[in-house]
Write a protein that holds these residues in place. Structure first.
Motif: not given
Length: 181
Positions: A29, A31, A41, A43, A46, A50, A52, A72, A76
Motif C-alpha cells: 500500500l 499511502r 482509497y 484501506s 492499514h 492509499g 494498492n 487501497g 491483494d
C-alpha cells in the motif's frame, strides 16, 4: 521513465530465461493524501488512504515488475486477478511464493503459507521455510518505499502507478550501478 518498465509477460519471460528458481509476489500500500470522502482509497487493514500496487520480485529482491495502482480498499488477490498476474504466472510455470493474502489463488504455481493457529509441527516448519525463501523478495517493497516521494503521495491517484513503475526502473538502475562499481 515508466515507459521503460517491462510488461508483465516480458518480465516473466526474462525471469524464465534467467533460470530463476522462484519468484515472489506481494502487494503493498502506497499511502496517499486523500480526503475521507474518497472511500475507495481507504484501506481498512492499514487504516489510511492509499493505492494498492502488486510487485513481482526475484529471489534476491530485485524488482522484476510492478503493476499500476488500484484503490487501497482492493484486496491483494483481487488486484492480482484484475491485472492477470495469476493467469500469466500459470502460463510461464514459474513457482511463485506469496503471503497469506493470496490464498485461494487458482494458479497452481502460487504457493502460500498454511493458515491457522494450532498447526502441526510439519506445517509450522513449512511456513518457516516459506518465509525464509520469501523474505529477500519482501525487500523489493521496502526498496520502493525507501524513495521519499512514496512516503506519502500528494499527486493524483491516477499518476501513482506510473510513478511506482518509474521508481522501480530507477531502483533497478541504481542497484545495477552499485554492483558494477
Amino acid at each position: 521513465m515508466s515507459a521503460r518498465s517491462p510488461k508483465l509477460t516480458t518480465a516473466l519471460r526474462a525471469a524464465r530465461k534467467d533460470g530463476l528458481s522462484h519468484l515472489i509476489l506481494d502487494g503493498t500500500l502506497i499511502r496517499t493524501d486523500r480526503v475521507k470522502a474518497d472511500r475507495p482509497y481507504f484501506s481498512v487493514k492499514h487504516q489510511c488512504h492509499g493505492m494498492n500496487v502488486q510487485v513481482i520480485a526475484a529471489p534476491n529482491g530485485r524488482i522484476l515488475w510492478t503493476s499500476g495502482a488500484m484503490p487501497g480498499k482492493i484486496h491483494d488477490l483481487t488486484a492480482a486477478r484484475i491485472w492477470g498476474i495469476l493467469r500469466e504466472l500459470q502460463k510461464t510455470g514459474i513457482l511463485t511464493l506469496a503471503d497469506k493474502a493470496y490464498q485461494g489463488a487458482e494458479a497452481a504455481v502460487v504457493i502460500t503459507p498454511y493458515k491457522g493457529r494450532n498447526k502441526p509441527a510439519g506445517q509450522k516448519q513449512a511456513n518457516r521455510s516459506h518465509a525464509k525463501l520469501r523474505g529477500p523478495g519482501e525487500h523489493a517493497n521496502a526498496q520502493l518505499k525507501s524513495w521519499r516521494i512514496l512516503h506519502r503521495l500528494r499527486c493524483s491517484p491516477a499518476k501513482a502507478g506510473h510513478l511506482v513503475k518509474a521508481i522501480a526502473v530507477l531502483q533497478n538502475h541504481r542497484t545495477a550501478q552499485a554492483t558494477r562499481g
